[in-house]
Design an enzyme around this catalytic site. Sequence first.
Site, mmCIF file in Angstrom:
data_model
loop_
_atom_site.group_PDB
_atom_site.id
_atom_site.type_symbol
_atom_site.label_atom_id
_atom_site.label_comp_id
_atom_site.label_asym_id
_atom_site.label_seq_id
_atom_site.Cartn_x
_atom_site.Cartn_y
_atom_site.Cartn_z
ATOM 1 N N ASP A 1 -17.262 -3.408 -3.735
ATOM 2 C CA ASP A 1 -15.978 -2.846 -3.298
ATOM 3 C C ASP A 1 -15.893 -1.373 -3.694
ATOM 4 O O ASP A 1 -14.956 -0.664 -3.300
ATOM 5 C CB ASP A 1 -14.791 -3.663 -3.825
ATOM 6 C CG ASP A 1 -14.673 -3.647 -5.337
ATOM 7 O OD1 ASP A 1 -15.623 -3.190 -6.018
ATOM 8 O OD2 ASP A 1 -13.623 -4.102 -5.855
ATOM 9 N N SER A 2 -16.910 -0.886 -4.427
ATOM 10 C CA SER A 2 -17.008 0.548 -4.702
ATOM 11 C C SER A 2 -17.156 1.336 -3.396
ATOM 12 O O SER A 2 -17.030 2.559 -3.405
ATOM 13 C CB SER A 2 -18.190 0.839 -5.631
ATOM 14 O OG SER A 2 -19.376 0.245 -5.133
ATOM 15 N N GLU B 1 -19.898 -4.353 -17.519
ATOM 16 C CA GLU B 1 -19.682 -2.930 -17.189
ATOM 17 C C GLU B 1 -18.906 -2.228 -18.303
ATOM 18 O O GLU B 1 -17.886 -2.746 -18.790
ATOM 19 C CB GLU B 1 -18.901 -2.829 -15.859
ATOM 20 C CG GLU B 1 -18.581 -1.380 -15.488
ATOM 21 C CD GLU B 1 -18.179 -1.180 -14.030
ATOM 22 O OE1 GLU B 1 -18.189 -2.165 -13.257
ATOM 23 O OE2 GLU B 1 -17.855 -0.037 -13.680
ATOM 24 N N GLU C 1 -14.428 -10.102 -10.195
ATOM 25 C CA GLU C 1 -14.108 -9.513 -11.497
ATOM 26 C C GLU C 1 -13.166 -10.403 -12.287
ATOM 27 O O GLU C 1 -12.267 -11.026 -11.704
ATOM 28 C CB GLU C 1 -13.422 -8.148 -11.295
ATOM 29 C CG GLU C 1 -14.310 -7.105 -10.658
ATOM 30 C CD GLU C 1 -13.629 -5.740 -10.544
ATOM 31 O OE1 GLU C 1 -12.529 -5.547 -11.116
ATOM 32 O OE2 GLU C 1 -14.214 -4.866 -9.867
ATOM 33 N N ASP D 1 -18.960 -8.428 -2.761
ATOM 34 C CA ASP D 1 -17.933 -8.264 -3.794
ATOM 35 C C ASP D 1 -16.572 -8.717 -3.264
ATOM 36 O O ASP D 1 -16.135 -8.243 -2.207
ATOM 37 C CB ASP D 1 -17.857 -6.770 -4.127
ATOM 38 C CG ASP D 1 -17.635 -6.496 -5.584
ATOM 39 O OD1 ASP D 1 -17.502 -7.448 -6.360
ATOM 40 O OD2 ASP D 1 -17.609 -5.301 -5.935
HETATM 41 O O1 KIV Z 1 -18.487 -2.429 -6.607
HETATM 42 C C1 KIV Z 1 -19.488 -2.139 -7.274
HETATM 43 O O2 KIV Z 1 -20.281 -1.260 -6.920
HETATM 44 C C2 KIV Z 1 -19.719 -2.877 -8.501
HETATM 45 C C3 KIV Z 1 -20.905 -2.495 -9.329
HETATM 46 C C4 KIV Z 1 -20.739 -1.192 -9.960
HETATM 47 C C5 KIV Z 1 -21.252 -3.547 -10.310
HETATM 48 O O3 KIV Z 1 -18.979 -3.745 -8.820
#
Ligand code: KIV
Length: 290
Positions: free
Chosen positions: A52-53, A189, A122, A91
């Site tokens: 989700d980044s 993290e 998460e 994610d």
């Molecule tokens: O969304 C993401 O990129 C992440 C990673 C940094 C683990 O959750």
Amino acid sequence: MSRVSELPVERVTSPMLQRWKAEHRRIVMTTAYDAVAAHIADPAVDIILVGDSVGNVCLGFENTLPVSMAMMNHHLEAVARTKPRALLVADMPFLSFHLSVEETIRNAGGFLRRGAAAVKLEGGGKRIDMVRALVDCEIPVMGHLGLTPQSVNVMGGFKVQGRKAEEALRLLDDAHRLQEAGCFALVLEGIPAELAARATESLTIPTIGIGAGPDCSGQVLVFHDVLGLTEGHRPKFVRAYADGFQLLHGALSRWAADVRSGAFPGPQESYRLPEGLGDAITNWAPSNPT
Ligand code: KIV
């Protein structure tokens, strides 16, 4: 012919990772949000995360909170079409696994139907019931503890977690509860290296660290960070292995200069008429000149 010389052929699966931990084989994970990145990453890594980044890295949001299921599905589909050999993990975005078990299963199941082999979510203790429900539906789950970006407002910013005894012990408890609920791996993290090491040695499932020191079972970094594609502040835990921004900007600028000077396109980038047709074109005149 492939431009990549060394392509490991075996498709990575979630059960393999526990064995790799036992064999002390370190796991490598990066993100991909589109087919180009997936093609570049796949030969080099074991796990591709459609994170989700994507929200802050590609879509211009300040954080991951505005990312929706529709956005995630769109990016997952692009990556899944490349059929990576790496394990493809999607994610779960903010609020996609909080409201009800039914909605959580539908969202995660939708990811699997689109080609993901597992989902990541998460949170610790509060998410155990959802993790159990997903695992019960044969959906492999990767947990994510520590500096969980979806909790940015509760944490008061992107701050290292687990520096207080109470926080550190809660993280260890949560890690074990997630393992017990059926997670096949955990992302750790933004936590002190010693805490990540203790979690890793006490769990049977692998840990994948990001800003969590060298003693995790593997490491994850965002694709754009490893390649130096992002401008501006770079967190302490990032090591860029290329100055991708300068490299790509330089190449694009050289092309732009060639267009402006007339050096592009040249004969090798142009199509030609068949022999003899040139005269017909030269002799052509509009039938109704205005
Ligand atoms: O969304 C993401 O990129 C992440 C990673 C940094 C683990 O959750």
